[in-house]
Scaffold this motif. Sequence first.
Motif, PDB file in Angstrom:
ATOM      1  N   LEU A 167       6.022  22.558 -25.977  1.00 24.09           N
ATOM      2  CA  LEU A 167       7.099  22.758 -25.000  1.00 24.09           C
ATOM      3  C   LEU A 167       8.446  22.880 -25.710  1.00 24.09           C
ATOM      4  O   LEU A 167       8.650  22.350 -26.805  1.00 24.09           O
ATOM      5  N   GLU A 169      12.098  21.787 -21.686  1.00 20.28           N
ATOM      6  CA  GLU A 169      10.882  21.516 -20.920  1.00 20.28           C
ATOM      7  C   GLU A 169      10.403  20.090 -21.154  1.00 20.28           C
ATOM      8  O   GLU A 169       9.895  19.435 -20.227  1.00 20.28           O
ATOM      9  N   ALA A 211       4.400  22.403 -18.263  1.00 21.83           N
ATOM     10  CA  ALA A 211       5.024  21.095 -18.056  1.00 21.83           C
ATOM     11  C   ALA A 211       4.456  20.412 -16.825  1.00 21.83           C
ATOM     12  O   ALA A 211       4.206  19.199 -16.824  1.00 21.83           O
TER      13      ALA A 211
END
Length: 832
Positions: free
Chosen positions: A574, A578, A542
């Motif tokens: 993700l 996230e 991230a």
Amino acid sequence: MKKKLCALAVTMAVLLASLTVWGNSGQLTAAAKTTENLDSTLNYGQFLGTEGLQGVYDAKTPRTADELEVKWKKQTGSGWNDVPGAPLVVGNYVYCYSSQYLHKYDLETGEELASAQVFGESTNQFMINLCYGDGKIFVPVKTNNMNDGTGVTKAHLRVFDAETLEQLYITDDTIGITNNPAISADMQTPVMYHDGYVVTGGYGANASYACYSTSDDDPTRSDEVKKALWSIQSEDRAQSFSWNGAAFAGDYVYFADKGRSPGPASIYAVNYKTGELAQKLALPEKYMCNSTLVYNDKNNRLYVPANNSDGGASIRSYEINADGTLNADEQSVKEWKSGTKGGGTQSTPVIYNDRLYIGGGGGTMGSSEPFHVVDANTMQTIYTIDGLTTKGSAALSTAYATEENGNQVYIYMVPYKADTVWIISDREGQTEPVYETVQIGSNYCSQTIAIAPNGSLVWYQDDKNLYVCGNVNDTTITGEDVNAQIARQADPAGFGYYNKVEIARIHERYDALSDTEKAKVTEYDKLLEIDKVLALDGKNAAERLNSGIAALPETVTLADKEMVQTLRGIYDKLSEDEKETIVGLDKLEAAEAAIAALETAQEIEALTADIAALPAADKLTSADAGQVKKLMAQYEALKEEDQAKVANSAVLLAASKRIAAIEKQMADAGQLIQDTLAGKEITLDSMESIKAVDDALNGLAESDLALITGIEQYLSPAKVDLVNLLIQRLSGMKITKDNAAEAEALIADITYLYGGVLEADLKYVKDYDKVAEAQAQLETLKQEPEKPEGGTDSDGKAEQPSTGEAFPVAVVWAFLTAGIAGSTLLLKRRRA
């Protein structure tokens, strides 16, 4: 048995721990000949080799005909049942089925090291695609005639230890069960391995696609029967699964059924661990699929090859959603169509460096579909290689690719009518074919070449030979080779794409180098930085994504495309939590939209240029149909507002209309020939039917006429028969003033018909010289002076009526012997 490590499912640390030990000579060392070291990213362990980078290898293959030599070949028998199955290359071994046995050969020498019985008696199984995984060889078997007491009778898998070829277990026959208890499904679909599982399907009425765990649950028994973890039964009552290999992405496996004409094939998205069907998606009407699906990690898309409703090859590209389903929105789906009339494909796309390679030659006895190079993102044709028709797929080597040579790769193909190997060279920006062929083998071949770790090319042909061809040069992988492979990878400081399998292979090659050669790998630190990028997950990923989005330029160009793709790929992987930490997602989405707009503008520019290159509408022939249809498919794929930007679209629409008219005229004329002449006795009354056919053919180009088989089969022979009847009638006449008009009409009909006889059929015309004789008699009559009615000439004899101006016999003879000069059917084809 140690499980095969999947490059797409494990961390780099685990992946690198599994690398095979290699010697400095470029060949596997003795240590690599143990079962635990057979797992390697260099193996060709299943159809198209290695999952995650299918059809792509790094070995030093022969680049030219002069570099290629036959290392060894193995004659496997004499009958059809002795034709080999598709070989595998695992470690230093070649595995191949033939003549009821699984065989294991030494890659270098061809020496047979072991064998294992598969069938109890000679059995004709059309296609056997072996698979390697977890130290085991999986052999698809269409019937059990071994009398082994297992109770398994229909199509199943026999599973052997890769080192010893000792049988470990067999699977149940879920794959082979059809709606007819007396019939077993055949096995023509590749067995595909993934992370401790194998999947494959049966070819027959309502056969199933099934999944099995690869573990040997009872090592004390060789007759253990493994039950299917799950199965999906096809609703296609005729054929079910044929050549329909699977692709894996995340927790899902994707495969298609063959489809039953005229109904379309369907794509299945299944959770491979649970068997839960996430989606069943039908292809467009009349689309049939005889190929393996391919997942491209770089753009998160599934590529589905098919034969389309226009009779040519097609590839549809679907984005994969987070839940494993395919995005079927028409704005998301991208499609390439070949436009080849009478085409089709059984090949599987091979994708590398944003270029897609697909062969043509689908159908039981092949087709006229050529080989194509396609942009994997825009799905536009880059170029085509005519003359290369194949049922196999591309085998591609990156061994010689560098930044300096435009990442030049070499592609190897065997045509369906096999007596050659094609070596194709391709690089970034190339738009024209570059290739050469090598004379090897005979008979037919439906195979894809396997590329061995030492650069050898391995395949079989229907001449019942297993071929192993290598490079006459030294194929040792050096420090310079490894350095070049690293150097051409994207800068880790940027946001370029890395293929995990390719990076793992570079590590494997590096680890096999001597210390002296390792010292030449000056880019090794870059490789370690790439490892760090690949190891990113969770919070680290991230953070990297946020940095990447912030680094996006305000004005995006096509040069930023790979960066944008990479960032999107990071985002899609993700978790939802996230994703909430990502800043500037709208900037990424805007960049994606800008890239899409730039690509569309590029497509419109290329389409406009291709339309301008078309012949004028009145000069088009059926040979132009493929190009016109391809351009129409590109035009129709554009949004309505983008279609308006194609300045010469009217030219394309007119060309499409003209092609449709030509194809209809050809089809209608061919049907008329069939209806009026096929199997019909030719009499003097057939003249009207023949003239009606000629009228139906009027206006077609000579090249189009040559494609209407009824002309050669029925029309030309019919004209011969009628010419002979008319000549018989003419030669039986004594031409006088009273029947001169009838004779002239006969001569005119004979001349007309004779002009439409194919050159190869002229020898069947009898007594054609009598036509000239009759014409001469007519001319003699015409030259006689005609006396006025009731008058006398100077000698006192009655005068005859005048017949007009004299027509010299020499001129008549020249006209007649000119044959087809005045005919509308100026055809030069010979009869078969």
